[in-house]
Scaffold this active site. Structure first.
Site: not given
Ligand code: NAD
Ligand code: GLY
Length: 360
Positions: A120, A142, A184, A226, A236, A240, A244, A247
């Site tokens: 939890r 998120k 972003e 942010k 949101e 917030r 998006n 998105h």
């Molecule tokens: P990812 O986590 O898949 O990383 C991209 C690639 O880079 C992967 O292959 C990873 O293993 C590799 N990698 C990571 N760090 C590295 C480094 N230092 N050197 C070499 N390779 C490295 O993708 P991302 O773009 O970081 O994140 C995308 C995800 O984030 C999506 O699932 C998206 O929905 C989510 N997201 C969430 C929020 C939120 O507010 N929570 C906001 C935007 C995106």
């Molecule tokens: N990436 C959108 C949010 O965090 O609200």
């Protein structure tokens, strides 16, 4: 090192941005309940940074275990999440153990959701290692996994206790992933920070070339934007949702093409262009502004059109968006560069025509 704060009363937390932060156990220790952490990472990041982090923790007397997940958006799912629970349980992690997410947004989102739900709720720390995760996903709480029927559909709002963004980790990031992170960054300029957009127009190549000062500034400015939005609207209910921009179209691209085919940031870039084009069709921004938005994405080496999925497929996937209310699709559009608005009454024909003109 530059430091910011996400102000959420007792749940406020710092974001530290700088080089060499993976060696700074002193920044981590004050945020632990007990000197024990479970690190969640993946098989790409682990060979690069896991030993270094564990050595750092060891030096400040913190015991660590690690679970190494398969890499990729395609693994942001129940089966992989379950491997985190398996590891936490078999290592007999307690509620006082802190989960540390070491990786990009996939690891941060999935690790955060594991932390939100294990017994939890256990404390958690974000150590983002991609540009995208340093400017966006590690901040704001998120957490989620994907469902075959929709992106990030299973999740929780659950804030970390610390975000440690070590710019050194970007040295090993592939160019395509760096560009995805820039989508972003550009987004913050478009939705609420026109002055930052102007700066980006003069600096985008420096960012692509990984200039330290430019990266540090862009990460800090993005996180500041942010943090302000999250502090005002954590769950949101209003503002917030503007984060998006692009998105709703972008998630349709990601799901429609199959997770992992288009990077999240690439899909957001194409989606932001669709939002800009729709805003122009509605007479809110001019063709000159659309051209500026297209140009900065192109200079960042990001796609400016979406894949040629059937328009009905886009619309079907978009109908499942989390912002849909009472069956009505709501979209983030632009009144100007630096001013986004949420709109709920755009006709289906306008949206369909926009998609048709922005795909190939
Ligand atoms: P990812 O986590 O898949 O990383 C991209 C690639 O880079 C992967 O292959 C990873 O293993 C590799 N990698 C990571 N760090 C590295 C480094 N230092 N050197 C070499 N390779 C490295 O993708 P991302 O773009 O970081 O994140 C995308 C995800 O984030 C999506 O699932 C998206 O929905 C989510 N997201 C969430 C929020 C939120 O507010 N929570 C906001 C935007 C995106
Ligand atoms: N990436 C959108 C949010 O965090 O609200």
């Amino acid at each position: 090192m530059r430091s910011l704060k996400v102000s959420l009363g007792e749940r406020s937390y710092p974001i530290h941005i700088g080089r060499g932060l993976l060696d700074r156990g002193d920044l981590i220790v004050p945020h632990l309940k007990k000197p024990r952490v479970a690190i969640v990472t993946n098989d790409v990041v682990a060979p690069l940074y896991l030993d270094r982090l564990r050595t750092t923790l060891d030096a400040v007397g913190v015991a660590s275990s690690a679970v190494i997940l398969p890499d990729g958006e395609v693994h942001k799912d129940w089966a992989t999440l379950n491997r985190v629970y398996d590891a936490l349980l078999s290592e007999r992690c307690e509620r006082s153990t802190t989960l540390v997410a070491l990786g990009g947004g996939v690891i941060g989102d999935m690790g955060g959701f594991a932390a939100a739900t294990y017994q939890r709720g256990m404390p958690f720390i974000q150590i983002p290692t991609t540009l995208l995760s340093q400017v966006d996903s590690s901040v704001g709480g998120k957490t989620a996994i994907n469902h075959p029927l929709g992106k990030n559909m299973i999740g929780a709002f659950y804030q970390p206790r610390l975000v440690l963004a070590d710019i050194d980790t970007l040295d090993t990031l592939p160019d395509r992933e760096l560009a995805a992170g820039l989508a972003e960054v550009i987004k913050y300029g478009l939705i609420r920070d026109g002055e930052f957009f102007d700066w980006l127009e003069g600096s985008i190549e420096r960012l692509g070339a990984r200039d330290t000062d430019a990266l540090a500034f862009a990460i800090e400015r993005s996180c500041a934007n942010k943090a302000e939005v999250v502090a005002a609207d954590e769950t949101e209910q209003g503002e917030r949702a503007l984060l998006n921009l692009g998105h709703t179209f972008g998630h349709a691209i990601e799901a429609g093409m199959g997770y992992g085919q288009w990077l999240h940031g690439e899909a957001v870039a194409a989606g932001a262009m669709m939002a800009a084009e729709l805003s122009r069709r509605l007479g809110w921004i001019g063709a000159d502004q659309v051209a500026r938005i297209r140009e900065i994405h192109q200079r960042a080496r990001l796609p400016v059109t979406g894949p040629a999925l059937p328009v009905d497929r886009y619309l079907d996937l978009m109908a499942g968006d989390k912002k849909v209310e009472g069956g009505q699709l709501r979209l983030v559009l632009l009144r100007a560069i630096g001013k986004a608005v949420m709109v709920g009454d755009v006709g289906r024909d306008e949206i369909a025509a926009t998609i048709a003109s922005c795909t190939r």
